[in-house]
Design an enzyme around this catalytic site. Structure first.
Site, short mmCIF file in Angstrom:
data_model
loop_
_atom_site.label_atom_id
_atom_site.label_comp_id
_atom_site.label_asym_id
_atom_site.label_seq_id
_atom_site.Cartn_x
_atom_site.Cartn_y
_atom_site.Cartn_z
N GLN A 167 52.35 37.76 39.75
CA GLN A 167 51.56 38.11 40.94
C GLN A 167 51.43 36.98 41.95
O GLN A 167 51.40 37.22 43.15
CB GLN A 167 50.17 38.56 40.50
CG GLN A 167 49.35 39.20 41.60
CD GLN A 167 48.29 40.10 41.03
OE1 GLN A 167 48.55 41.24 40.67
NE2 GLN A 167 47.09 39.59 40.92
N GLU A 209 47.39 38.23 50.18
CA GLU A 209 46.73 36.92 50.19
C GLU A 209 47.44 35.90 51.08
O GLU A 209 47.19 34.71 50.99
CB GLU A 209 46.57 36.41 48.76
CG GLU A 209 45.67 37.36 47.96
CD GLU A 209 45.42 36.92 46.54
OE1 GLU A 209 46.01 35.91 46.11
OE2 GLU A 209 44.63 37.58 45.85
N ASP A 318 41.16 35.16 33.81
CA ASP A 318 40.60 35.94 34.92
C ASP A 318 40.21 37.32 34.40
O ASP A 318 39.06 37.56 34.05
CB ASP A 318 41.63 36.03 36.05
CG ASP A 318 41.18 36.96 37.18
OD1 ASP A 318 39.97 37.27 37.26
OD2 ASP A 318 42.03 37.38 37.98
N LYS A 343 35.03 34.72 39.95
CA LYS A 343 34.99 35.68 41.06
C LYS A 343 33.63 36.34 41.01
O LYS A 343 33.36 37.13 40.10
CB LYS A 343 36.08 36.74 40.89
CG LYS A 343 37.50 36.21 40.99
CD LYS A 343 38.50 37.32 40.66
CE LYS A 343 39.93 36.89 40.91
NZ LYS A 343 40.90 37.92 40.46
N ARG A 372 39.18 37.28 46.35
CA ARG A 372 39.81 38.52 45.87
C ARG A 372 40.88 38.90 46.89
O ARG A 372 40.93 38.39 48.00
CB ARG A 372 38.80 39.67 45.74
CG ARG A 372 37.66 39.49 44.77
CD ARG A 372 38.05 39.11 43.36
NE ARG A 372 38.90 40.02 42.65
CZ ARG A 372 38.51 40.84 41.64
NH1 ARG A 372 37.25 40.86 41.27
NH2 ARG A 372 39.38 41.58 40.99
N SER A 373 41.74 39.84 46.51
CA SER A 373 42.80 40.24 47.44
C SER A 373 42.24 40.97 48.65
O SER A 373 42.81 40.92 49.74
CB SER A 373 43.85 41.08 46.72
OG SER A 373 43.24 42.15 46.04
N LYS A 394 40.89 28.83 44.65
CA LYS A 394 42.02 29.72 44.90
C LYS A 394 41.62 30.63 46.03
O LYS A 394 40.77 31.50 45.84
CB LYS A 394 42.27 30.57 43.64
CG LYS A 394 43.65 30.54 43.11
CD LYS A 394 43.78 31.46 41.91
CE LYS A 394 44.11 32.87 42.34
NZ LYS A 394 44.48 33.74 41.21
#
EC number: 4.2.1.11
Length: 436
Positions: A167, A209, A318, A343, A372-373, A394
């Protein structure tokens, strides 16, 4: 007392064109906090529930009017009159009122938006920047560090419409001395990667992203393209820039036969074979961090992977841990992974997020703060990363303003701390588990 006088919820739009929840918390004295909940694409099965309306006549069923109604009614009624500086109490009131294990009554998107807006309002009432207030809540007032960015410059999996199974392919500008220098290095590599892909006749369209999303023959090809871009930018791979990957393995794990099926490459692996596939990549390239290198339910596979790679590679959970202290505690006890991705919409409140970060650090795990995306202009995670001295963040590539908003907030924070004569350290590679 920073008395809450009004709470407002509304439906806004995120970076993927889907609705999300935004909340305002108003205090006596005119202080206001505004925050929005993010949304994920590849989600762990044990995440707190993101409440969607399911009404196909609006936003293809993705509306959030039910969650907004919870903010404007039950939540508002419960917290108006309370002291916003009692963050743990405010969060607990909402959690208790919801009454479910996964926040499915009001939705984690409703509770989180209010939780973050409350923290922002409380910070304003105390005359503090948000990162400083978060440090106070964290019991570490005045202790800050600037995070090492993990920059997702090639997108695959659920974040892109291409044939790449893994991903995220990320760079970490570990040779930088400051956050601002790290962002410059990242931008230069990003632009050189565009040139590399164009020269190969590949697409430079971007994914959710902000990273490029070309069709590539293999995951190794993605790493080779990044290596070329790093060198074209004038940097040394492994010295100035290291690599990280988010496999999001649950997305290509076949639960029926227990195989990891990488359709883009036309390969299938058993759990142990997939660990050794990743191990080979770490021998070919300076990959220092791997996220979700096994399916979230494959704890035996994770234990094996930790045994094989855990002494020299940061193994980030995650979907594995979903920012949940109960699951993280079990993972720590069983020696699963050595790092957690944070997250806050996976768990649904700021207080619970801080508890997960503390538990990880106390156990010697690292904590990587993550977007998050599906994002908005809300940049709270930048303040969270600095205020908890997490060390790593990130938050996407060097394009899309929903990603850049977080980087720009980090620039502001770094500059503010320097101007105050209290510059925050930039840890570089030392922030990564197994690399100190």
């Amino acid at each position: 007392m920073a008395k809450i006088v009004k709470v407002i919820g509304r439906e806004i739009i995120d970076s993927r064109g889907n609705p999300t929840v935004e909340a305002e918390v108003h205090l006596e004295g005119g202080f206001v906090g505004l925050a929005a909940a993010p949304s994920g694409a590849s989600t762990g099965s044990r995440e707190a529930l993101e409440l969607r309306d399911g009404d196909k006549s609006r936003f293809l069923g993705k509306g959030v009017l039910k969650a907004v109604a919870a903010v404007n009614n039950e939540i508002a009624q419960a917290i108006v009159g309370k002291d916003a500086t009692n963050q743990a109490e405010i969060d607990q009131i909402m959690i208790d009122l919801d009454g479910t294990e996964n926040k499915s009554n009001f939705g984690a998107n409703a509770i989180l938006a209010v939780s973050l807006a409350n923290a922002k309002a409380a910070a304003a009432s105390k005359g503090l920047p948000l990162y400083a207030y978060i440090a106070e809540l964290n019991g570490s007032a005045g202790v800050y560090s600037m995070p090492l960015p993990m920059m997702n410059i090639i997108n695959g999996g659920e974040h892109a419409d291409n044939n790449v199974d893994i991903q995220e392919f990320m760079i970490q500008p570990v040779g930088a001395k400051t956050l601002r220098e790290a962002l410059r290095i990242g931008a230069e590599v990003f632009h050189n990667l565009a040139k590399v892909l164009k020269a190969k006749g590949m697409s430079t369209a971007v994914g959710d992203e902000g990273g490029f999303a070309p069709n590539l023959a293999s995951n190794a090809d993605a790493l080779a393209c990044i290596k070329e871009a790093v060198e074209k930018a004038g940097y040394v791979l492994g010295k100035d820039v290291t690599l990280a990957m988010d496999c999001a393995s649950s997305e290509f794990y076949n639960k029926e036969n227990g195989m990891y099926e990488m359709k883009g490459e036309g390969k299938s692996f058993t759990s142990q074979e997939f660990t050794h596939y990743l191990e080979e990549l770490t021998k070919q390239y300076p990959i220092v961090s791997i996220e979700d290198g096994q399916d979230e339910s494959d704890w035996e596979g994770f234990a094996y992977q930790t045994k094989v790679l855990g002494d020299r590679v940061q193994l980030v959970g995650d979907d594995l841990f979903v920012t949940n202290t109960k699951i993280l505690k079990e993972g720590i006890e069983k020696g699963i992974a050595n790092s957690i991705l944070i997250k806050f919409n996976q768990i649904g409140s700021l207080t619970e997020t801080l508890a997960a970060i503390k538990m990880a650090k106390d156990a010697g795990y690292t904590a990587v703060i993550s977007h998050r995306s599906g994002e908005t202009e809300d940049a709270t995670i930048a303040d969270l990363a600095v205020g908890t001295a997490a060390g790593q963040i990130k938050t996407g590539s060097m394009s899309r303003s929903d990603r850049i908003a977080k980087y720009n907030q980090l620039i502001r924070i770094e500059e503010a701390l320097e101007r105050a004569g209290t510059p925050a350290a930039f840890p570089g590679l030392k922030a990564v588990k197994g690399q100190a």
